[in-house]
Motif scaffolding. Structure first.
Motif, PDB file in Angstrom:
ATOM      1  N   ALA A   1       0.884  -1.171   0.000  1.00 28.99           N
ATOM      2  CA  ALA A   1       0.000   0.000   0.000  1.00 28.99           C
ATOM      3  C   ALA A   1       0.921   1.220   0.000  1.00 28.99           C
ATOM      4  N   PRO A   2       0.389   2.408  -0.354  1.00 29.55           N
ATOM      5  CA  PRO A   2       1.242   3.601  -0.371  1.00 29.55           C
ATOM      6  C   PRO A   2       1.977   3.816   0.952  1.00 29.55           C
ATOM      7  N   THR A   3       1.305   3.545   2.059  1.00 25.84           N
ATOM      8  CA  THR A   3       1.989   3.519   3.353  1.00 25.84           C
ATOM      9  C   THR A   3       1.957   2.084   3.870  1.00 25.84           C
ATOM     10  N   HIS A   4       3.120   1.517   4.119  1.00 24.20           N
ATOM     11  CA  HIS A   4       3.213   0.156   4.664  1.00 24.20           C
ATOM     12  C   HIS A   4       4.397   0.136   5.619  1.00 24.20           C
ATOM     13  N   ILE A   5       4.060   0.148   6.888  1.00 23.55           N
ATOM     14  CA  ILE A   5       5.071   0.240   7.952  1.00 23.55           C
ATOM     15  C   ILE A   5       4.908  -0.962   8.874  1.00 23.55           C
ATOM     16  N   LEU A   6       6.011  -1.496   9.331  1.00 23.20           N
ATOM     17  CA  LEU A   6       5.999  -2.588  10.303  1.00 23.20           C
ATOM     18  C   LEU A   6       6.390  -2.031  11.667  1.00 23.20           C
ATOM     19  N   VAL A   7       5.640  -2.419  12.692  1.00 23.31           N
ATOM     20  CA  VAL A   7       5.990  -2.070  14.067  1.00 23.31           C
ATOM     21  C   VAL A   7       6.345  -3.359  14.783  1.00 23.31           C
ATOM     22  N   ILE A   8       7.532  -3.409  15.339  1.00 24.00           N
ATOM     23  CA  ILE A   8       7.982  -4.631  16.015  1.00 24.00           C
ATOM     24  C   ILE A   8       8.399  -4.309  17.447  1.00 24.00           C
ATOM     25  N   PRO A   9       8.213  -5.282  18.340  1.00 21.24           N
ATOM     26  CA  PRO A   9       8.793  -5.144  19.675  1.00 21.24           C
ATOM     27  C   PRO A   9      10.287  -5.445  19.591  1.00 21.24           C
ATOM     28  N   LYS A  10      11.049  -4.866  20.480  1.00 16.52           N
ATOM     29  CA  LYS A  10      12.490  -5.175  20.487  1.00 16.52           C
ATOM     30  C   LYS A  10      12.746  -6.589  20.996  1.00 16.52           C
ATOM     31  N   VAL A  11      11.852  -7.096  21.820  1.00 18.97           N
ATOM     32  CA  VAL A  11      11.982  -8.480  22.281  1.00 18.97           C
ATOM     33  C   VAL A  11      11.500  -9.435  21.202  1.00 18.97           C
ATOM     34  N   HIS A  12      12.062 -10.637  21.199  1.00 18.11           N
ATOM     35  CA  HIS A  12      11.738 -11.626  20.171  1.00 18.11           C
ATOM     36  C   HIS A  12      10.700 -12.633  20.673  1.00 18.11           C
ATOM     37  N   TYR A  13       9.512 -12.586  20.065  1.00 17.73           N
ATOM     38  CA  TYR A  13       8.508 -13.647  20.212  1.00 17.73           C
ATOM     39  C   TYR A  13       7.987 -13.953  18.828  1.00 17.73           C
ATOM     40  N   GLU A  14       7.561 -15.172  18.603  1.00 16.51           N
ATOM     41  CA  GLU A  14       7.358 -15.565  17.208  1.00 16.51           C
ATOM     42  C   GLU A  14       6.090 -15.024  16.589  1.00 16.51           C
ATOM     43  N   ASN A  15       5.139 -14.603  17.412  1.00 17.17           N
ATOM     44  CA  ASN A  15       3.938 -13.993  16.840  1.00 17.17           C
ATOM     45  C   ASN A  15       3.278 -13.096  17.892  1.00 17.17           C
ATOM     46  N   ALA A  16       2.213 -12.425  17.474  1.00 22.06           N
ATOM     47  CA  ALA A  16       1.578 -11.427  18.340  1.00 22.06           C
ATOM     48  C   ALA A  16       0.971 -12.061  19.590  1.00 22.06           C
ATOM     49  N   ALA A  17       0.393 -13.238  19.446  1.00 21.92           N
ATOM     50  CA  ALA A  17      -0.243 -13.870  20.598  1.00 21.92           C
ATOM     51  C   ALA A  17       0.792 -14.272  21.647  1.00 21.92           C
ATOM     52  N   ALA A  18       1.927 -14.803  21.194  1.00 18.72           N
ATOM     53  CA  ALA A  18       3.000 -15.157  22.131  1.00 18.72           C
ATOM     54  C   ALA A  18       3.536 -13.903  22.819  1.00 18.72           C
ATOM     55  N   LEU A  19       3.656 -12.827  22.051  1.00 15.52           N
ATOM     56  CA  LEU A  19       4.103 -11.562  22.638  1.00 15.52           C
ATOM     57  C   LEU A  19       3.124 -11.098  23.714  1.00 15.52           C
ATOM     58  N   ALA A  20       1.835 -11.136  23.405  1.00 16.77           N
ATOM     59  CA  ALA A  20       0.830 -10.675  24.369  1.00 16.77           C
ATOM     60  C   ALA A  20       0.829 -11.530  25.632  1.00 16.77           C
ATOM     61  N   ALA A  21       1.045 -12.839  25.457  1.00 13.32           N
ATOM     62  CA  ALA A  21       1.037 -13.740  26.609  1.00 13.32           C
ATOM     63  C   ALA A  21       2.281 -13.565  27.477  1.00 13.32           C
ATOM     64  N   GLU A  22       3.422 -13.371  26.827  1.00 13.45           N
ATOM     65  CA  GLU A  22       4.705 -13.396  27.552  1.00 13.45           C
ATOM     66  C   GLU A  22       5.218 -12.005  27.911  1.00 13.45           C
ATOM     67  N   ALA A  23       4.851 -11.013  27.129  1.00 12.28           N
ATOM     68  CA  ALA A  23       5.370  -9.648  27.343  1.00 12.28           C
ATOM     69  C   ALA A  23       4.255  -8.651  27.045  1.00 12.28           C
TER      70      ALA A  23
END
Ligand code: AMP
Ligand code: ZN
Length: 117
Positions: A40-62
């Motif tokens: 898309a004309p604007t396509h940006i990725l936002v990532i946590p600095k910590v490594h978890y393999e997907n959003a659900a794991a991130l939400a559960a662990e951090a």
């Protein structure tokens, strides 16, 4: 250790500055950069600095880092002057996840269909 940088992870390398990226914003806990293959004309990725393999794991662990990623999507959408935008977390190869470090896609600047393809 959960959350620790992974040697074989592209996005951990972007966090560490070992791979270049067009960074649009950085906080203590997040990095946002332009997708190398924009859908898309604007396509940006936002990532946590910590490594978890997907959003659900991130939400559960951090959960604080997960909340920080979500808050950043709004801040960036405002900065990019997106009146409407789509936030996407792909989870699983079957829906197109290719990088196994949690990330939010912010897509905007054009109309989109619903349901998605
Ligand atoms: P996903 O398919 O949801 O796992 O999203 C991964 C995204 O990362 C894709 O949209 C890719 O285009 C993007 N990507 C891959 N390598 C890079 C890179 N070096 N810099 C910026 N974005 C990248
Ligand atoms: Zn990683």
């Amino acid at each position: 250790m959960p959350g620790e940088p992974q040697d074989d992870c592209l996005f951990c390398k972007i966090v560490a500055g070992q791979i270049p990226a067009t960074i649009v914003r950085e906080t203590d806990t997040t990095v946002a950069f332009r997708d190398i293959n924009p859908q898309a004309p604007t396509h940006i990725l936002v990532i946590p600095k910590v490594h978890y393999e997907n959003a659900a794991a991130l939400a559960a662990e951090a959960p604080q880092a997960a909340a920080d990623v979500l808050r950043e999507t709004q801040v960036i959408a405002d900065e990019e002057k997106l009146e409407a935008y789509r936030t996407v977390f792909n989870t699983g190869a079957g829906v197109g996840q290719t990088v196994w470090h949690a990330h939010a896609h912010i897509l905007g600047g054009r109309g989109m269909q619903w349901p998605p393809g």
